[in-house]
Motif scaffolding. Sequence first.
Motif, short mmCIF file in Angstrom:
data_model
loop_
_atom_site.label_atom_id
_atom_site.label_comp_id
_atom_site.label_asym_id
_atom_site.label_seq_id
_atom_site.Cartn_x
_atom_site.Cartn_y
_atom_site.Cartn_z
N ALA A 706 -36.97 28.13 77.34
CA ALA A 706 -38.38 27.91 78.42
C ALA A 706 -37.63 27.07 79.68
O ALA A 706 -38.04 27.34 80.42
N GLY A 707 -36.71 26.01 79.32
CA GLY A 707 -36.00 25.38 80.39
C GLY A 707 -35.34 26.08 81.38
O GLY A 707 -35.25 26.15 82.45
N LEU A 708 -34.47 27.19 81.04
CA LEU A 708 -33.83 28.08 81.44
C LEU A 708 -34.74 29.06 82.27
O LEU A 708 -34.27 29.30 83.40
N GLU A 709 -35.61 29.51 81.85
CA GLU A 709 -36.47 30.49 82.38
C GLU A 709 -36.98 29.81 83.42
O GLU A 709 -37.37 30.23 84.49
N GLU A 710 -37.68 28.51 83.32
CA GLU A 710 -38.27 27.68 84.53
C GLU A 710 -37.51 27.54 85.50
O GLU A 710 -37.85 27.56 86.82
N SER A 711 -36.21 27.48 85.32
CA SER A 711 -34.84 26.84 86.24
C SER A 711 -35.06 28.30 87.23
O SER A 711 -35.01 28.01 88.46
N ALA A 712 -34.97 29.49 86.61
CA ALA A 712 -34.97 30.69 87.40
C ALA A 712 -36.12 30.79 88.07
O ALA A 712 -35.87 31.24 89.21
N GLU A 713 -37.19 30.37 87.87
CA GLU A 713 -38.65 30.64 88.55
C GLU A 713 -38.37 29.70 89.68
O GLU A 713 -38.80 29.92 90.82
N ILE A 714 -38.02 28.39 89.39
CA ILE A 714 -37.86 27.54 90.53
C ILE A 714 -37.01 28.02 91.57
O ILE A 714 -37.27 27.89 92.82
N LEU A 715 -35.74 28.55 91.11
CA LEU A 715 -34.76 28.91 92.24
C LEU A 715 -35.38 30.01 92.84
O LEU A 715 -35.08 30.16 94.04
N LEU A 716 -36.01 30.98 92.07
CA LEU A 716 -36.56 32.04 92.84
C LEU A 716 -37.67 31.69 93.97
O LEU A 716 -37.51 32.13 95.01
N ASP A 717 -38.62 30.73 93.67
CA ASP A 717 -39.28 29.96 94.83
C ASP A 717 -38.74 29.47 95.81
O ASP A 717 -38.80 29.91 97.03
N TYR A 718 -37.44 29.06 95.67
CA TYR A 718 -36.70 28.49 96.48
C TYR A 718 -35.85 29.52 97.53
O TYR A 718 -36.03 29.37 98.63
N ALA A 719 -35.54 30.61 96.82
CA ALA A 719 -34.92 31.78 97.29
C ALA A 719 -35.96 32.30 98.42
O ALA A 719 -35.48 32.69 99.62
N LEU A 720 -37.19 32.39 97.98
CA LEU A 720 -38.35 32.97 98.87
C LEU A 720 -38.67 32.27 99.88
O LEU A 720 -39.07 32.60 100.82
N MET A 721 -38.64 30.74 99.77
CA MET A 721 -38.96 29.85 100.76
C MET A 721 -37.89 29.55 102.01
O MET A 721 -38.27 29.75 103.01
N ILE A 722 -36.46 29.90 101.58
CA ILE A 722 -35.55 29.57 102.77
C ILE A 722 -35.39 30.82 103.52
O ILE A 722 -35.68 32.00 103.17
N ASP A 723 -35.03 30.53 104.83
CA ASP A 723 -34.76 31.90 105.73
C ASP A 723 -33.49 31.53 106.53
O ASP A 723 -32.70 30.61 106.09
N SER A 724 -33.23 32.36 107.36
CA SER A 724 -31.79 32.66 108.10
C SER A 724 -31.48 31.26 108.83
O SER A 724 -30.22 30.95 108.88
N ARG A 725 -32.45 30.28 108.99
CA ARG A 725 -32.07 29.01 109.85
C ARG A 725 -31.24 28.00 108.83
O ARG A 725 -30.93 26.92 109.46
N HIS A 726 -31.41 28.30 107.47
CA HIS A 726 -30.89 27.16 106.23
C HIS A 726 -29.39 27.78 106.12
O HIS A 726 -29.20 28.01 104.91
N LYS A 727 -28.53 28.15 106.91
CA LYS A 727 -27.20 28.79 106.31
C LYS A 727 -26.22 27.80 107.12
O LYS A 727 -26.64 26.70 107.96
N PRO A 728 -25.05 27.90 106.43
CA PRO A 728 -24.15 26.80 106.58
C PRO A 728 -23.76 26.69 108.33
O PRO A 728 -23.90 27.69 109.18
N GLY A 729 -23.49 25.48 108.64
CA GLY A 729 -22.97 25.18 110.00
C GLY A 729 -23.28 24.05 110.66
O GLY A 729 -22.51 23.67 111.33
N LYS A 730 -23.99 23.16 109.71
CA LYS A 730 -24.60 21.74 110.20
C LYS A 730 -23.54 20.92 109.52
O LYS A 730 -23.10 21.00 108.45
N THR A 731 -23.11 19.88 110.61
CA THR A 731 -22.08 18.70 110.14
C THR A 731 -22.81 17.35 110.19
O THR A 731 -23.55 17.33 110.96
N THR A 732 -22.58 16.74 109.12
CA THR A 732 -23.09 15.13 109.01
C THR A 732 -21.78 14.17 109.19
O THR A 732 -20.81 14.46 108.21
N THR A 733 -22.05 13.20 109.85
CA THR A 733 -21.18 11.99 109.54
C THR A 733 -21.72 10.79 109.31
O THR A 733 -22.59 10.50 109.94
N PRO A 734 -21.22 10.12 108.35
CA PRO A 734 -21.92 8.90 107.97
C PRO A 734 -21.76 7.80 109.22
O PRO A 734 -21.05 7.84 109.76
#
Length: 734
Positions: A706-734
């Motif tokens: 159940a924990g594994l399947e729910e993790s897959a569902e959460i990840l699928l939710d996340y995949a459907l939420m993100i779009d092209s502007r959340h791709k690599p490229g931003k840099t952070t400096t402390p």
Amino acid sequence: MSLFAPARNLAVFALCLLTALPAMGDEAIKPTDEGRQASREVIQSLEYGHYEPVTLNNGWADKVFSRMLKLLDSQHAYLTREDIAQFSDLRTGLDEMLVEGDLDRVYAFYNLYQTRLENRLEWLVDRLEKQPDFDFTGNERLPTNLEDADWAESQRELDDLWRRRLKNAALTLSLAPETSADQPVVDTSVLSEIATIPARVSEPETPAGNDDKPMDSEKIAKQLADRYKSQLSRVRQTNTEDVLSVILNAATGSIDPHSEYLSPSRGQSFDIQMKLSLEGIGALLQQDSEYVRVSSLVSGGPAERSGQIKPADRIVAVGDGDTGEMISVIGMRLDEVVEHIRGPKGSKVRLEIIPAKAIDVTQTRTIEITRDTVSLEDQAASSRVIESHRNGENHRVGVIKVPAFYVDFDAYQAGDQNYRSSTRDVAKLIEKLKTQNVEGIVLDMRGNGGGALQEANSMVGLFIDRGPTVQVRDARGRISLYGDTDRGVAYDGPLAVLVDRLSASASEIFAGAIQDYGRGLVLGNQTFGKGTVQTLSDLSHGELKLTRAKFYRISGESTQLRGVEPDISFPSLIDKEEIGESALDYALAWDTVRPVSYRMYGEPWQFVSQLRQKHEQRAQNNPNFHYLMREAQLAEQFQAQNNTVSLNREQRQREMKAQEAEQLALENQRRRALGLPEIDTWTDARDEALQTGDDGEEPESPIQQAGLEESAEILLDYALMIDSRHKPGKTTTP
């Protein structure tokens, strides 16, 4: 300095124990010249080599003496307030004594404890040989944990405590069916002293079986008398090495739980354990009061594959083969227990255990495991695909199970270009999942106790394009930065890391790096919190395992004590008071160092609130997940209730049946929701949970699934939420 991240204090196996609690007859146990020199060397190493600054003063002396008291008599069952007052000078002078190797006074204290222990066992045997008539009516109760209680004012007060302990042991046996003469009878109903030595007293017991003919009083008395006589014989074998181990481990253990003194004989056992070269069941064990408890299971080992034994289960008896005599290991030193369990590949061993989830500790059960060696193939990563159906569409999420961070060092050092490692295996599985058109990947690191730090670094590199992964600070405050140096990534899609309380060391470093980079979600439970590094060095007499460094995330936060907090938490059946760094005495504190510059790969935290809301809605409608939440709540409830046990036979039975009824009702609620047949007793549920598949592999727990399947569902939710502007490229400096 070694940069391996040991699986949850791998040395837990050998470190708090003695070699054999010795028998010196009427002679006092005395320190040796070798022991005096070992004391001087250990204290010097603590003062100048430990990660944390150690100040040798009266305050530290008091900590060491208090630690020694806990190692010897944590339940305040043998020593009185007056006994301890006689040696009050140790609270202020023990530091100087250890520095100088002047051990006579502290050995004298141990000899007093030894006398009290032997006298108590003789007292118990004497009472039992007089055939006491136990009265199981009335309203008496027995406390199950006296660690925080005041010390007894007199031996008379301790006599009353032991009278009730003896009564409880007899009551437990009276509730059990008759057993054969050679069957071990182990009473685990009273949590007693931390057994750094094999001298602890236990009261025999067997599983409750009220429909069978109970044992008569004569047999009960004989069973108990035989048990205490056996323990008395072991107590009388205590030698100077055992005492030295108690003293020096009180000193090391007062600074942190992973620094340990190993006597010459125990150092040899530790080396064998670290090399994992002997055949056995693949379980790491630790001392838990009088009992030996499963700390963790070796990934791919026979114990894990059997599905019959879990972390926090306690082992109370061991039998070799199908018919070998079951030998009680209550109060036995840890290395001796390991020798009973260890054996040649293909042979069988039977273990009588108290399941971690047992409602009453009288509910022991016997399991059988076939001994085997653990190979890289047994620990290898594996993959699968979970399908989800939403709005008439099919979605696919990949899962990669990573049991450990492994590498074939022999092949690597020999220059074999095809050497086996966890990173290489995961890279191949990623390519396989890509061909299956998955929309995200869950890395399942539940139960991953760590392994090679270099593998954690390189595996992070499969998901980022070069960068730091972990900081290591030594005792001088110098920080070394480790990371991935390879260009390119193996996978840049939606990612989640699933962890639990048994995820430790290298797996915590990996999960922390993925979280810090914003590369993916971390799901499950707070991890173990093992964020320290130990080294092993030789002494003139024995060895010393010393904490020399600490791990820090690239964000600057330590993994020590707090571990990694998941972005979305799942309920857990593992008690954090029993398992985890925070459950260990004198664990080093959580702190921070300066963060380093690193590249951000996403901002999953922006979606966590929405993801959590969707998760909670699904969890309420998932029978297995709902069961997990309620089971965790029941476990907390039972723990709060069971601080005493009734010495009234009828009341004891009522309390046991009431708790079983709650567990049974919850299990049947789950079954009805899933359309499964209900069961009649809680014992039936335990039997079903221990069944293995036809191939002998570990059964797939519906709760784990159940924990594994729910993790897959959460990840699928996340995949459907993100779009092209959340791709690599931003840099952070402390």
